[in-house]
Design a protein around this motif. Structure first.
Motif, PDB file in Angstrom:
ATOM      1  N   UNK A  65       0.781  -1.225   0.000  1.00  0.00           N
ATOM      2  CA  UNK A  65       0.000   0.000   0.000  1.00  0.00           C
ATOM      3  C   UNK A  65       0.814   1.277   0.000  1.00  0.00           C
ATOM      4  N   UNK A  66       2.096   1.176   0.257  1.00  0.00           N
ATOM      5  CA  UNK A  66       2.948   2.369   0.232  1.00  0.00           C
ATOM      6  C   UNK A  66       3.114   2.866  -1.199  1.00  0.00           C
ATOM      7  N   UNK A  67       3.405   4.163  -1.333  1.00  0.00           N
ATOM      8  CA  UNK A  67       3.590   4.762  -2.648  1.00  0.00           C
ATOM      9  C   UNK A  67       5.011   5.244  -2.845  1.00  0.00           C
ATOM     10  N   UNK A  68       5.482   5.077  -4.079  1.00  0.00           N
ATOM     11  CA  UNK A  68       6.788   5.604  -4.479  1.00  0.00           C
ATOM     12  C   UNK A  68       6.528   6.656  -5.549  1.00  0.00           C
ATOM     13  N   UNK A  69       6.844   7.904  -5.242  1.00  0.00           N
ATOM     14  CA  UNK A  69       6.597   8.985  -6.182  1.00  0.00           C
ATOM     15  C   UNK A  69       7.512   8.925  -7.397  1.00  0.00           C
ATOM     16  N   UNK A  70       6.980   9.309  -8.544  1.00  0.00           N
ATOM     17  CA  UNK A  70       7.745   9.313  -9.798  1.00  0.00           C
ATOM     18  C   UNK A  70       8.141  10.742 -10.140  1.00  0.00           C
ATOM     19  N   UNK A  71       9.415  10.927 -10.427  1.00  0.00           N
ATOM     20  CA  UNK A  71       9.924  12.226 -10.850  1.00  0.00           C
ATOM     21  C   UNK A  71      10.539  12.080 -12.236  1.00  0.00           C
ATOM     22  N   UNK A  72      10.266  13.054 -13.099  1.00  0.00           N
ATOM     23  CA  UNK A  72      10.842  13.039 -14.449  1.00  0.00           C
ATOM     24  C   UNK A  72      12.266  13.580 -14.388  1.00  0.00           C
ATOM     25  N   UNK A  73      13.204  12.793 -14.865  1.00  0.00           N
ATOM     26  CA  UNK A  73      14.605  13.202 -14.831  1.00  0.00           C
ATOM     27  C   UNK A  73      14.878  14.300 -15.851  1.00  0.00           C
ATOM     28  N   UNK A  74      15.789  15.195 -15.509  1.00  0.00           N
ATOM     29  CA  UNK A  74      16.241  16.189 -16.485  1.00  0.00           C
ATOM     30  C   UNK A  74      17.134  15.499 -17.500  1.00  0.00           C
ATOM     31  N   UNK A  75      16.960  15.884 -18.753  1.00  0.00           N
ATOM     32  CA  UNK A  75      17.729  15.269 -19.834  1.00  0.00           C
ATOM     33  C   UNK A  75      18.355  16.346 -20.708  1.00  0.00           C
ATOM     34  N   UNK A  76      19.446  15.976 -21.372  1.00  0.00           N
ATOM     35  CA  UNK A  76      20.131  16.905 -22.278  1.00  0.00           C
ATOM     36  C   UNK A  76      19.327  17.014 -23.563  1.00  0.00           C
ATOM     37  N   UNK A  77      18.742  18.199 -23.772  1.00  0.00           N
ATOM     38  CA  UNK A  77      17.872  18.420 -24.927  1.00  0.00           C
ATOM     39  C   UNK A  77      18.310  19.642 -25.713  1.00  0.00           C
ATOM     40  N   UNK A  78      17.679  19.814 -26.860  1.00  0.00           N
ATOM     41  CA  UNK A  78      17.851  21.024 -27.657  1.00  0.00           C
ATOM     42  C   UNK A  78      16.497  21.725 -27.735  1.00  0.00           C
ATOM     43  N   UNK A  79      16.491  23.004 -27.396  1.00  0.00           N
ATOM     44  CA  UNK A  79      15.286  23.816 -27.547  1.00  0.00           C
ATOM     45  C   UNK A  79      15.346  24.442 -28.927  1.00  0.00           C
ATOM     46  N   UNK A  80      14.459  24.015 -29.800  1.00  0.00           N
ATOM     47  CA  UNK A  80      14.512  24.408 -31.210  1.00  0.00           C
ATOM     48  C   UNK A  80      13.417  25.427 -31.529  1.00  0.00           C
ATOM     49  N   UNK A  81      13.835  26.525 -32.116  1.00  0.00           N
ATOM     50  CA  UNK A  81      12.891  27.573 -32.517  1.00  0.00           C
ATOM     51  C   UNK A  81      13.194  28.009 -33.945  1.00  0.00           C
ATOM     52  N   UNK A  82      12.200  28.633 -34.577  1.00  0.00           N
ATOM     53  CA  UNK A  82      12.380  29.124 -35.947  1.00  0.00           C
ATOM     54  C   UNK A  82      11.513  30.362 -36.139  1.00  0.00           C
ATOM     55  N   UNK A  83      12.031  31.325 -36.911  1.00  0.00           N
ATOM     56  CA  UNK A  83      11.268  32.532 -37.188  1.00  0.00           C
ATOM     57  C   UNK A  83      10.036  32.237 -38.029  1.00  0.00           C
ATOM     58  N   UNK A  84      10.136  31.205 -38.850  1.00  0.00           N
ATOM     59  CA  UNK A  84       9.033  30.817 -39.725  1.00  0.00           C
ATOM     60  C   UNK A  84       8.403  29.528 -39.197  1.00  0.00           C
ATOM     61  N   UNK A  85       7.131  29.562 -38.781  1.00  0.00           N
ATOM     62  CA  UNK A  85       6.480  28.363 -38.242  1.00  0.00           C
ATOM     63  C   UNK A  85       6.527  27.175 -39.194  1.00  0.00           C
ATOM     64  N   UNK A  86       6.532  27.457 -40.502  1.00  0.00           N
ATOM     65  CA  UNK A  86       6.557  26.373 -41.479  1.00  0.00           C
ATOM     66  C   UNK A  86       7.858  25.572 -41.368  1.00  0.00           C
ATOM     67  N   UNK A  87       8.952  26.251 -41.035  1.00  0.00           N
ATOM     68  CA  UNK A  87      10.227  25.543 -40.875  1.00  0.00           C
ATOM     69  C   UNK A  87      10.164  24.584 -39.691  1.00  0.00           C
ATOM     70  N   UNK A  88       9.545  25.059 -38.615  1.00  0.00           N
ATOM     71  CA  UNK A  88       9.432  24.226 -37.428  1.00  0.00           C
ATOM     72  C   UNK A  88       8.554  23.003 -37.718  1.00  0.00           C
ATOM     73  N   UNK A  89       7.489  23.224 -38.460  1.00  0.00           N
ATOM     74  CA  UNK A  89       6.593  22.128 -38.824  1.00  0.00           C
ATOM     75  C   UNK A  89       7.307  21.128 -39.724  1.00  0.00           C
ATOM     76  N   UNK A  90       8.077  21.654 -40.682  1.00  0.00           N
ATOM     77  CA  UNK A  90       8.818  20.781 -41.594  1.00  0.00           C
ATOM     78  C   UNK A  90       9.848  19.947 -40.829  1.00  0.00           C
ATOM     79  N   UNK A  91      10.495  20.574 -39.850  1.00  0.00           N
ATOM     80  CA  UNK A  91      11.498  19.868 -39.058  1.00  0.00           C
ATOM     81  C   UNK A  91      10.833  18.765 -38.229  1.00  0.00           C
TER      82      UNK A  91
END
Length: 207
Positions: A65-91
Motif C-alpha cells: 500500500x505504500x507509494x513511491x513517487x515518480x519524478x521526471x529526470x532532467x535530460x540533455x535536450x535542444x530547444x529548437x525555434x524558428x522565425x518561420x512556423x513552417x520551418x518548425x513544422x517541416x522539421x
C-alpha cells in the motif's frame, strides 16, 4: 524485493502514503517491466500489465500500500525555434520520419541533443537545455492503440461452413374468392450472417 504493479495518477496521490521517490528519464517512464532503485536505496520490481507511460507526479503503489513517487529526470535536450512556423513544422515532420522523439510546444520543439545534425539542416536555431522530456507518443504505438490481434471471430462453424445462416421463411397466403383474387404474400427473409474474420457484416435482403 517489493513489487509495484499499479500506477496512481498525480491527481489521486496521497502525499502521506509516499515513502520514497524514483527519478526516471522518458524511456524508463515508458516501460512496463524494470528493476528500479529509489532515492532512498529501495529496490523495486516494476511489473505493470502494459506500458501506459508514467508522468512526473504519478506514483507507483507497492504491495503493502505504500507509494513511491515518480519524478521526471532532467535530460540533455535542444530547444529548437524558428522565425518561420513552417520551418518548425517541416522539421517536426522530418524528425518523425527519422523516428526521433520530439516534444511539441506552441512555437518550440524539444528534441534529444543527439539530433543536432538534423536540426541544423532544417534552418532552425537550437539551444542546449536540461529539462524533463515529454515527447509525443508515436501514432503507430501499438501499446496504446488497444488492438487485440488474437480474436478474429473464427469459430468452428465459421471455418467449416463460412457461418452462413440461411433463414428462408416463405409465407404463402392464397385467398381465393369469387373475383379470382390471388393474394400471394412472399416474405423472403434471407438472413445471411457472414462471419468474415469477425468483421460483423450483416447482409439482410428483404423482398
Amino acid at each position: 524485493m517489493p513489487k509495484a504493479s499499479l500506477i496512481v495518477r498525480k491527481a489521486a496521490v496521497r502525499p502521506d502514503l509516499v515513502v520514497d521517490t524514483v527519478t526516471l528519464d522518458h524511456v524508463a517512464r515508458g516501460r512496463a517491466h524494470a528493476h528500479l532503485t529509489t532515492a532512498g536505496g529501495l529496490a523495486v520490481d516494476l511489473a505493470l500489465d502494459r506500458a501506459t507511460g508514467l508522468e512526473d507526479g504519478d506514483a507507483l503503489k507497492l504491495e503493502d500500500g505504500r507509494l513511491v513517487g515518480v519524478r521526471a529526470a532532467e535530460e540533455a535536450l535542444l530547444e529548437v525555434r524558428a522565425g518561420n512556423p513552417a520551418r518548425l513544422l517541416r522539421l517536426a515532420w522530418q524528425l518523425g520520419g527519422e523516428h526521433v522523439p520530439a516534444e511539441v510546444g506552441a512555437d518550440v520543439l524539444y528534441v534529444p541533443a543527439r539530433a543536432a545534425e538534423l536540426v541544423r539542416g532544417g534552418g532552425c536555431t537550437a539551444t542546449p537545455v536540461n529539462r524533463p522530456f515529454k515527447p509525443e507518443k508515436a501514432a503507430h504505438d501499438h501499446s496504446q492503440c488497444g488492438h487485440d490481434h488474437h480474436h478474429h471471430g473464427h469459430d468452428t462453424q465459421a471455418e467449416a461452413g463460412h457461418g452462413h445462416d440461411h433463414g428462408h421463411e416463405h409465407k404463402h397466403d392464397h385467398s381465393h374468392d369469387h373475383g379470382h383474387s390471388h393474394g400471394h404474400s412472399h416474405a423472403h427473409d434471407h438472413g445471411h450472417d457472414h462471419a468474415h474474420g469477425g468483421c460483423g457484416h450483416d447482409h439482410r435482403h428483404e423482398h
